[in-house]
Design a protein around this motif. Sequence first.
Motif, PDB file in Angstrom:
ATOM      1  N   GLY A 103     -24.879   0.656 -27.251  1.00  0.00           N
ATOM      2  CA  GLY A 103     -26.120   1.075 -27.890  1.00  0.00           C
ATOM      3  C   GLY A 103     -26.691   2.390 -27.424  1.00  0.00           C
ATOM      4  N   SER A 104     -26.022   3.079 -26.491  1.00  0.00           N
ATOM      5  CA  SER A 104     -26.573   4.337 -25.982  1.00  0.00           C
ATOM      6  C   SER A 104     -26.270   5.527 -26.910  1.00  0.00           C
ATOM      7  CB  SER A 104     -26.063   4.619 -24.566  1.00  0.00           C
ATOM      8  OG  SER A 104     -24.653   4.756 -24.543  1.00  0.00           O
ATOM      9  N   LEU A 105     -25.413   5.328 -27.896  1.00  0.00           N
ATOM     10  CA  LEU A 105     -25.160   6.330 -28.925  1.00  0.00           C
ATOM     11  C   LEU A 105     -25.164   5.675 -30.299  1.00  0.00           C
ATOM     12  CD1 LEU A 105     -22.296   8.589 -27.486  1.00  0.00           C
ATOM     13  CD2 LEU A 105     -24.681   9.250 -27.887  1.00  0.00           C
ATOM     14  N   GLY A 142     -29.836  12.726 -24.823  1.00  0.00           N
ATOM     15  CA  GLY A 142     -30.880  13.025 -25.796  1.00  0.00           C
ATOM     16  C   GLY A 142     -31.061  14.493 -26.107  1.00  0.00           C
ATOM     17  N   LEU A 143     -30.043  15.318 -25.803  1.00  0.00           N
ATOM     18  CA  LEU A 143     -30.186  16.753 -26.016  1.00  0.00           C
ATOM     19  C   LEU A 143     -29.953  17.182 -27.455  1.00  0.00           C
ATOM     20  CD1 LEU A 143     -28.471  18.166 -22.792  1.00  0.00           C
ATOM     21  CD2 LEU A 143     -30.895  17.737 -23.232  1.00  0.00           C
ATOM     22  N   GLY A 144     -29.338  16.338 -28.266  1.00  0.00           N
ATOM     23  CA  GLY A 144     -29.127  16.719 -29.657  1.00  0.00           C
ATOM     24  C   GLY A 144     -28.007  15.937 -30.309  1.00  0.00           C
ATOM     25  N   VAL A 175     -20.306  14.323 -25.171  1.00  0.00           N
ATOM     26  CA  VAL A 175     -20.728  12.922 -25.231  1.00  0.00           C
ATOM     27  C   VAL A 175     -21.908  12.680 -24.293  1.00  0.00           C
ATOM     28  CG1 VAL A 175     -20.021  10.543 -24.763  1.00  0.00           C
ATOM     29  CG2 VAL A 175     -18.436  12.106 -25.906  1.00  0.00           C
ATOM     30  N   GLU A 176     -21.789  13.155 -23.057  1.00  0.00           N
ATOM     31  CA  GLU A 176     -22.856  12.921 -22.086  1.00  0.00           C
ATOM     32  C   GLU A 176     -24.145  13.648 -22.464  1.00  0.00           C
ATOM     33  OE1 GLU A 176     -22.834  10.676 -19.779  1.00  0.00           O
ATOM     34  OE2 GLU A 176     -20.826  10.149 -20.476  1.00  0.00           O
ATOM     35  N   LEU A 234     -20.048  12.015 -35.847  1.00  0.00           N
ATOM     36  CA  LEU A 234     -21.294  12.657 -35.435  1.00  0.00           C
ATOM     37  C   LEU A 234     -22.109  11.652 -34.643  1.00  0.00           C
ATOM     38  CD1 LEU A 234     -22.539  14.683 -38.545  1.00  0.00           C
ATOM     39  CD2 LEU A 234     -21.324  15.518 -36.522  1.00  0.00           C
ATOM     40  N   ILE A 235     -22.667  12.095 -33.511  1.00  0.00           N
ATOM     41  CA  ILE A 235     -23.358  11.165 -32.622  1.00  0.00           C
ATOM     42  C   ILE A 235     -24.693  11.730 -32.160  1.00  0.00           C
ATOM     43  CG2 ILE A 235     -21.184  10.189 -31.780  1.00  0.00           C
ATOM     44  CD1 ILE A 235     -21.620  11.890 -29.198  1.00  0.00           C
ATOM     45  N   ALA A 236     -25.582  10.818 -31.790  1.00  0.00           N
ATOM     46  CA  ALA A 236     -26.852  11.176 -31.145  1.00  0.00           C
ATOM     47  C   ALA A 236     -27.378   9.919 -30.477  1.00  0.00           C
ATOM     48  CB  ALA A 236     -27.861  11.715 -32.154  1.00  0.00           C
TER      49      ALA A 236
END
Length: 321
Positions: free
Chosen positions: A257-259, A239-241, A233-234, A168-170
């Motif tokens: 660090g972007s995810l 930052g959409l969810g 992923v993109e 799970l990612i954000a």
Amino acid sequence: MEISQHLRAILSFVETAEAGSFSQAAKKLGVSAAAVSKNVANLEQVLGVRLMNRTTRKISLTEEGTTFLSQARVALDALESAVDSLAVGKMETSGHVRISTSAAFGRNQLLPVLPGLLTRYPALSVEVDFDDRVTDLVNDGYDIAIRGGRIVDSSLISRPVCHLNLALIASPEYLSQYGTPKSPVDLAQHKLIARRFLGGKVNPWGFKAKDGSLSSFEPASPVLTLSAPEALVESARAGLGIAQVGLHQALKYFEDGSLKALLTEQHDAGSYELVIQYPHRALIAPRVKVTVEYLLAAFRQDKSLHFPIAELNKYEYKANE
């Protein structure tokens, strides 16, 4: 029926089954349509079963014919591969290799290793189809398929590449604004990004309880639904969810660090695997064999495919970061 007659009869049957007519098979074999029809009839007589139903409009296989066609293809492939094997010692490995793989894996994992393959075997040529649908390897004319998921097709040879773990990612920006879920129940209060397979089914998210039991969660009313995994992923990076993706697709973004990873102790990484598949043959053609072995060795060096799931928690989001 002598061996040479057996072979002519089997070739006549296979070509007719694939072409759908005696006349088209005859053109390919360089004989008359009457000879092809006679060969098939003789084969049926020897086997004692009807292989084809004939009408004035079309030819169709019986159940026995379908079974025999599959077996005949294996036998003919074995003969072709035997010839290739004898020739391989006399000449450089050469030929055309057709590969089927998904769009995301093809771009991110397969394409980067093809230059090395073609440098080592300069007489090879490679054709790659990027298609997220499951293809029929034999009927569609592919030599190799690279597939991920729950592999169940036992009619093909499957060479394992790795387990495909999910995460799970954000983005940190999303989590800073909307907070961090502490349990699966909290996900109902978040913006979720769902993946819908080409068949229409939404990919569920799995979770594990302390007692080891598993539960399934389907993202309800997602803010965004996508079919391409790289698009998930993109979208998460934008930052959409929150999204669920393959760990190998997100690892480089965890590292920069972007995810961030979420619920690493509770989320179920799944039981998916990645394999290289090819048709069952008594002898594999040298052009296919060297390609399979090269790709297996190259993919073993791809750390994103073999990242230990137990170490995922080091990329988990912390509010004070």
